[in-house]
Scaffold this motif. Structure first.
Motif, PDB file in Angstrom:
ATOM      1  N   GLU B 352      -5.667  26.578  22.668  1.00  0.00           N
ATOM      2  CA  GLU B 352      -6.256  27.671  21.839  1.00  0.00           C
ATOM      3  C   GLU B 352      -5.973  27.329  20.410  1.00  0.00           C
ATOM      4  O   GLU B 352      -4.838  27.158  20.175  1.00  0.00           O
ATOM      5  CB  GLU B 352      -5.762  28.652  22.519  1.00  0.00           C
ATOM      6  CG  GLU B 352      -6.132  29.045  23.581  1.00  0.00           C
ATOM      7  CD  GLU B 352      -5.652  30.431  24.307  1.00  0.00           C
ATOM      8  OE1 GLU B 352      -5.758  31.338  23.968  1.00  0.00           O
ATOM      9  OE2 GLU B 352      -4.812  29.931  25.417  1.00  0.00           O
ATOM     10  N   ASN B 353      -6.823  27.724  19.499  1.00  0.00           N
ATOM     11  CA  ASN B 353      -6.636  27.531  17.980  1.00  0.00           C
ATOM     12  C   ASN B 353      -7.105  28.954  17.420  1.00  0.00           C
ATOM     13  O   ASN B 353      -8.209  28.880  16.615  1.00  0.00           O
ATOM     14  CB  ASN B 353      -7.582  26.368  17.498  1.00  0.00           C
ATOM     15  CG  ASN B 353      -7.026  25.164  18.177  1.00  0.00           C
ATOM     16  OD1 ASN B 353      -5.941  24.435  17.856  1.00  0.00           O
ATOM     17  ND2 ASN B 353      -7.801  24.559  19.185  1.00  0.00           N
ATOM     18  N   PRO B 354      -6.056  29.778  17.399  1.00  0.00           N
ATOM     19  CA  PRO B 354      -6.462  30.984  16.680  1.00  0.00           C
ATOM     20  C   PRO B 354      -6.533  31.070  15.383  1.00  0.00           C
ATOM     21  O   PRO B 354      -5.847  29.980  14.599  1.00  0.00           O
ATOM     22  CB  PRO B 354      -5.201  31.975  17.149  1.00  0.00           C
ATOM     23  CG  PRO B 354      -4.075  31.011  17.504  1.00  0.00           C
ATOM     24  CD  PRO B 354      -4.890  29.809  17.997  1.00  0.00           C
ATOM     25  N   LEU B 355      -6.977  32.020  14.493  1.00  0.00           N
ATOM     26  CA  LEU B 355      -7.113  31.915  13.270  1.00  0.00           C
ATOM     27  C   LEU B 355      -6.114  32.700  12.657  1.00  0.00           C
ATOM     28  O   LEU B 355      -5.872  33.013  11.210  1.00  0.00           O
ATOM     29  CB  LEU B 355      -8.429  32.389  12.610  1.00  0.00           C
ATOM     30  CG  LEU B 355      -9.548  30.940  12.833  1.00  0.00           C
ATOM     31  CD1 LEU B 355      -9.904  30.928  14.034  1.00  0.00           C
ATOM     32  CD2 LEU B 355     -10.769  31.206  11.913  1.00  0.00           C
ATOM     33  N   GLU B 356      -5.268  33.287  13.174  1.00  0.00           N
ATOM     34  CA  GLU B 356      -4.041  34.239  12.656  1.00  0.00           C
ATOM     35  C   GLU B 356      -2.930  34.376  13.948  1.00  0.00           C
ATOM     36  O   GLU B 356      -3.451  34.548  15.009  1.00  0.00           O
ATOM     37  CB  GLU B 356      -4.623  35.742  12.463  1.00  0.00           C
ATOM     38  CG  GLU B 356      -3.593  36.474  11.521  1.00  0.00           C
ATOM     39  CD  GLU B 356      -4.251  37.644  11.146  1.00  0.00           C
ATOM     40  OE1 GLU B 356      -5.332  37.577  10.804  1.00  0.00           O
ATOM     41  OE2 GLU B 356      -3.527  38.529  10.565  1.00  0.00           O
TER      42      GLU B 356
END
Lengths: 590, 590
Positions: B352-356
């Motif tokens: 997963e690659n969250p932005l925050e």
């Protein structure tokens, strides 16, 4: 403390709330409890219907409703209401075990499991029944229920304090500790105070109590002895009921250790772990406190019962020492989170009280608080808690210490020496008349939010109370608390609120709803130096809306258009259908 | 399309990435797959060890790794790597059922359940094995694996298209559709194209397919026939693989219905449902698309495989019609979400690659993406997907249509008619030399982010490509794409991003980490008109930090202090230990 018993609420905001509570909420909760089998569960002679097997919480639901009924009956005869309470009492009396035990779940569903599961809420239910019995006795003078509960308390004393035969030492859900103090105050029997002390002293200090719900003992405030607890941890409602009892014992026994812990807990809560609405519990996960400054808006748990618990804890702290911070926090909780728990009509309830709602994100399938109030819940602690809280609100108003009469909260009410007339919190003008106290002092709370007040009398301001010498036996004065609309800012460590402000006026926190402002509240911002117009029900100011820009991402700075922003009291949100809602609004130039 | 097969990556950014992929990532993934029993699962003669029972996904993990190995072996002999692949092939060949079936889970663990569960990934695993077999044949000319997979494809054709004896009609997880197009292109056998068409045509158009995972058929894109799907729905990776196959069939068969659907899906994704990083899938719930403009930063799912899938879909769209939006979106995904999936060292991965990221909010106990890359996952699709993607990146660079040579992406590389030298994306200067194409045309993609470019040659800009007549057979030019640092804004409907901006430079999205900026990134804001200094690895600008204020809530406007803000490329986040991270930063005056 001057009890609700000796106070008449004569008009204004709380008179309206109490009238609604009596006319709508108390009957509505009763109907739902009848319909869901909660009352029938007390009648052991019938089998329960399909899907209406008694639940471990149910006795406490009934008890809180009975307690509310008692507060109402103390003011006004209502034969139908009295009959309903008496019927419940008769069933409890009839079905109570000879040894004193009473629990409609464990007696009927799992009789072999009594006192085995620390999280099964048996002592919690017992405590609520005791509170109800005391209230009913004080309201009506009839002691049948009280005697049942004294018998139950004696049995609990035997099992827990003498024989120590239960599988645990202290309840997984606190409540009985404060109920036992009430039982002590009502009966004068010191053994109930000692039993309460026993539970408080044993908590986090015995090898027998298993953790409940999670592996972490802090969930049930059992991670440390009570006197060593300085930060609010775990399930927020349990924590509040514990702290109430700690404050009660600090008062009754002059227990400095408990008082110190209460002071530290109060500071930790109100300076680091409390929503601006007085809501507590930052996560549905454990319905619990998390860590300092962790106050997410959309996923706030902020249970109605926890805010009620905070108010109850603060009321006890106000009685312990005169410091307006306690009543300030109680007021914050009451006028915001607590009252948001019940609908405008009085017949539907919130359990969770988030500070921001985007109905459509529920489409993600992730967990968010519900967006419409419900008539009843599976675990329906909040609705009857609201009924008893509103009915006994007058308990918050006054305390008397020797010759000083403290006024902690303002609403139209009278008691032996004082009469108040005010539309507070709708406005800040308060007329007071004090009789028969010449030579004494009046201590008026100046709320923390109030930067200017006037009362035309010399006095001394000390820790938030304005002390006035009472010149004669019939003394009138008008206190005016300036109540301008203010923007309130959160500490930068509350990371969701940087760049945002909340609109507040007096103790009331406001919110925007999309029904008044159009969809996408996050696109709105309050203009710098915005002036507010309107009144208590609706405030308006200038702001802007960021325009939709066509492209999902672009370099051009977003365009803004002017828009009037409309705010309503937070406690009235979600009364006009499903809507976006936001307490914290972007503030330009911040 | 000009295949990676015919292209040499000669230096620069991608040469470094491919070298790391070959030296570190491919061996690291192999070691983890050995350790977890994935390779051993192919050997049916041994029992599996405790805890290493084959998993339904495992064949696909191995297949993607084999495909990566094939791409590497096509460029450079590596006997050890070749031996590892050959061993796996031998086991597959040995254990393949006489009828052609191969699946290490269903042959060993649940043999009676073949083709019974639509969500059991059998056709997905088969598809990845086919892709690997084609890649290995094309790399080495050895056809043993290819023949196994042709046999398997023939069996699938029999079961699904002829006998229709499976419990479902189309796979719950798409992938085989695009693999069959590769098999068709490799073998020239039209039956594989027909089988792919069969799966696409049956999807959402048969009464046999049960919903998978949720009751909603859209989870597996089975809610409508493919040609009627105009919005991206459901599991993002599945969706991307489906759209890839739809684009493939649109190209191979001139299928206008599929082309129209692909165009609409592309617009819906890139204009309403895509993170600025090219990440897809707004919720972990179903790892799925949610609804337009719902792009939460902290809880973004944004799976590495979905961004890879988006790039693959865009590459196919670029081959279908010259429009730079396709390569723009591919580039956005590749330089941000895809590359963020692997650590700087090359041996650890994000799914997963969250932005925050706020590491401490994980303390709430609620679900948030992990904050450190892992060596392997239980479901470890992303790591081997990255290996094959990076190894075959050259596939993205060029296409040729008649006399027009399209350059879609820029990196140092050469093929028959063209050689490129550039440090892109570190800088925007690109040297090109075209040989043997006098009279033809060169079409250079001018990225959507580029507002000014120079190449010293007259030409025509059409849908994002700059067309130049090639004057002679040895023609050199330098294309300069101006690449200033820019603030990028999201549409106001992306509700978490109002009042915020993302720092971008060329195709690269930047982020802040607390390791460079101090804790509490939300307290920081970019100053109006801030100028950026620094280079590709680190950008700096002026900003402010809201000071902590002591009181949790207060009326005083928050105080700010100046602070230099530091940004690194998003794809490099979380390489220096656990840290807060934010792509979208408060921008003053917005």
């Amino acid at each position: 403390m001057i009890s609700y018993h000796d106070i008449v609420v004569t008009g204004g905001f709380w008179h309206e709330l109490q009238a609604r509570n009596q006319a709508v909420t108390v009957p509505a909760v009763r109907r739902r409890f009848l319909k869901t089998g909660r009352f029938a569960a007390l009648d052991f002679s019938t089998l329960w219907e399909e899907g209406k097997k008694p639940h471990i919480f149910w006795d406490s639901d009934i008890a809180k409703w009975m307690e509310a009924a008692a507060y109402i009956l103390q003011k006004e005869r209502d034969p139908a209401l009295e009959r309903a309470v008496e019927e419940a009492i008769s069933l409890i009396e009839k079905n109570q075990d000879r040894n004193g035990y009473f629990n409609s779940y464990f007696m009927r569903v799992e009789p072999e499991k009594r006192w085995q599961n620390r999280d099964a809420h048996e002592l919690y239910c017992a405590g609520h029944l005791m509170e109800a019995a005391v209230a009913y006795y004080e309201a009506t003078g009839r002691d049948r229920f009280l005697h049942c509960m004294i018998k139950y308390a004696a049995y609990i004393e035997k099992v827990f304090m003498i024989e120590r035969s239960a599988a645990f030492q202290t309840p997984g859900h606190e409540e009985i500790e404060l109920a036992l103090v009430k039982l002590y105050r009502c009966t004068g029997e010191a053994r109930w105070l000692r039993l309460s002390q026993f539970f408080i002293n044993q908590r986090g200090a015995n090898g027998k109590d298993a953790p409940v719900y999670s592996a972490n003992q802090s969930y049930s405030q059992s991670h440390l002895p009570a006197r060593e607890q300085f930060t609010a941890e775990g399930h927020a409602v349990r924590a509040m009921y514990l702290y109430c009892a700690m404050a009660d014992l600090a008062l009754e026994c002059g227990d400095e250790g408990l008082l110190n812990a209460c002071r530290a807990l109060f500071v930790n809560i109100t300076e680091k772990r409390m929503y601006i609405t007085g809501g507590l519990g930052s996560s549905h996960h454990g319905e619990a406190f998390t860590f300092d400054y962790d106050l997410p808006n959309e996923t706030a748990y902020s249970e109605t019962c926890a805010a009620i618990g905070l108010a109850l804890f603060c009321r006890r702290m106000s009685a312990l020492e005169p410091d307006s911070r306690y009543a300030d926090a109680a007021e914050r909780a009451i006028y915001n989170c607590v009252l948001a728990g019940v609908s405008e009509k009085g017949d539907a309830f919130f359990y969770e009280n988030p500070l921001e709602i985007h109905p459509e994100i529920r489409g993600r399938g992730e967990r968010f608080p519900i967006t419409r109030r419900q008539k009843v819940f599976g675990c329906s602690c909040c609705p009857p808690n609201l009924t008893r809280f509103i009915a006994s609100y007058a308990d918050f108003l006054f305390t008397r210490h020797d010759d000083i009469l403290y006024v902690h909260h303002y609403t139209s009410a009278r008691t032996e020496h004082i009469e108040i007339i005010t539309e507070y919190p709708r406005e800040g003008e308060i007329s007071l008349r004090v009789r028969g106290m010449a030579g004494g002092r009046l201590a008026l709370r100046i709320p923390g939010w109030c930067e200017n007040f006037h009362c035309g009398m010399p006095g001394t301001l000390d820790r938030g109370y304005y002390y006035i010498d009472i010149p004669d036996d019939d003394f009138a004065l008008t206190l005016t608390l300036d109540m301008p609309v203010r923007l309130t800012y959160a500490d930068a460590r509350v990371y969701g609120n940087t760049g945002r402000a909340a609109v507040t006026r007096g103790p009331v926190v406001y919110c925007m709803e999309s029904i008044d402002n159009g969809d996408n509240l996050r696109a709105l911002s309050i203009a710098p130096g915005a002036q507010f117009t309107g009144g208590f029900d609706l405030l308006e100011c200038n702001g802007h809306r960021v325009e939709e820009q066509g492209a999902l991402y672009r370099f051009d700075s977003p365009k803004r258009v002017s828009q009037k922003l409309r705010f309503i009291p937070y406690f009235r949100y979600a009364n006009r259908g499903e809507s976006e809602m936001a307490v914290w609004v972007r503030a330009e130039g911040v």
